[in-house]
Design an enzyme around this catalytic site. Structure first.
Site, PDB file in Angstrom:
ATOM      1  N   GLN A  87       0.876  -1.175   0.000  1.00 15.60           N
ATOM      2  CA  GLN A  87       0.000   0.000   0.000  1.00 15.60           C
ATOM      3  C   GLN A  87       0.911   1.223   0.000  1.00 15.60           C
ATOM      4  OE1 GLN A  87      -2.738   0.043   3.300  1.00 15.60           O
ATOM      5  NE2 GLN A  87      -3.790   1.858   2.582  1.00 15.60           N
ATOM      6  N   VAL A  89       0.376   4.402  -0.409  1.00 15.17           N
ATOM      7  CA  VAL A  89      -0.135   5.572   0.301  1.00 15.17           C
ATOM      8  C   VAL A  89      -0.989   5.061   1.462  1.00 15.17           C
ATOM      9  CG1 VAL A  89      -1.586   7.632   0.128  1.00 15.17           C
ATOM     10  CG2 VAL A  89      -0.147   6.956  -1.802  1.00 15.17           C
ATOM     11  N   HIS A  93      -7.522   2.807  -0.377  1.00 13.68           N
ATOM     12  CA  HIS A  93      -7.943   3.120  -1.740  1.00 13.68           C
ATOM     13  C   HIS A  93      -8.136   1.845  -2.537  1.00 13.68           C
ATOM     14  CE1 HIS A  93      -3.514   3.066  -1.765  1.00 13.68           C
ATOM     15  NE2 HIS A  93      -3.578   2.724  -3.050  1.00 13.68           N
ATOM     16  N   HIS A  95      -8.207   0.305  -6.421  1.00 15.91           N
ATOM     17  CA  HIS A  95      -7.811   0.491  -7.817  1.00 15.91           C
ATOM     18  C   HIS A  95      -8.905  -0.083  -8.717  1.00 15.91           C
ATOM     19  CE1 HIS A  95      -3.446   1.314  -7.101  1.00 15.91           C
ATOM     20  NE2 HIS A  95      -3.741   0.716  -5.959  1.00 15.91           N
TER      21      HIS A  95
END
Length: 134
Positions: A87, A89, A93, A95
């Site tokens: 990961q 960041v 999130h 994708h």
């Protein structure tokens, strides 16, 4: 970094700006249309996302997935999230990557690239925004 994008303090090619999620083009896409969907509130991992937020967030992921497939005229999509490991960041999130048969992706060693220009990225983001179902 993603909190800055959500807050509008960092530039991005935004695809979705909803109450519970923001989606924008990945700066280093696998293919044009590769979009990241993030919860508006900062949560580092999927397991940190509060249970009441899971359904609304993934409803937005579903909408973006449909828009990516339609807007990019893709045969399907790859939808994935890393949880801590890989990961890049520390803001949860998902994708959403447009896929077509024989598109060259094999395994998990995928070549990443950049958009040819800001104009190209802006045009792809606009295509996906227009493909979002209400």
């Amino acid at each position: 970094m993603f909190c800055d994008i959500v807050a509008g303090r960092r530039e991005s090619h935004r695809v979705l700006d909803a109450e519970d999620a923001v989606a924008f083009l990945d700066a280093r896409p696998l293919f044009p249309g590769h979009t990241l969907v993030v919860p508006r509130a900062h949560h580092e991992t999927l397991t940190d996302l509060p249970v009441p937020d899971v359904g609304p967030f993934f409803t937005q992921v579903r909408r973006v997935t449909a828009a990516v497939e339609t807007g990019m005229e893709a045969a399907g999509s790859f939808v994935a999230a890393n949880n801590r490991v890989s990961q890049s960041v520390p803001h949860f999130h998902v994708h959403v990557v447009p896929r077509n048969r024989k598109d060259g992706l094999r395994g998990f060693f995928w070549p990443r690239s950049r958009y040819g220009s800001e104009e190209e990225a802006a045009a792809v983001a606009a295509t996906l925004r227009s493909a979002l179902a209400p």
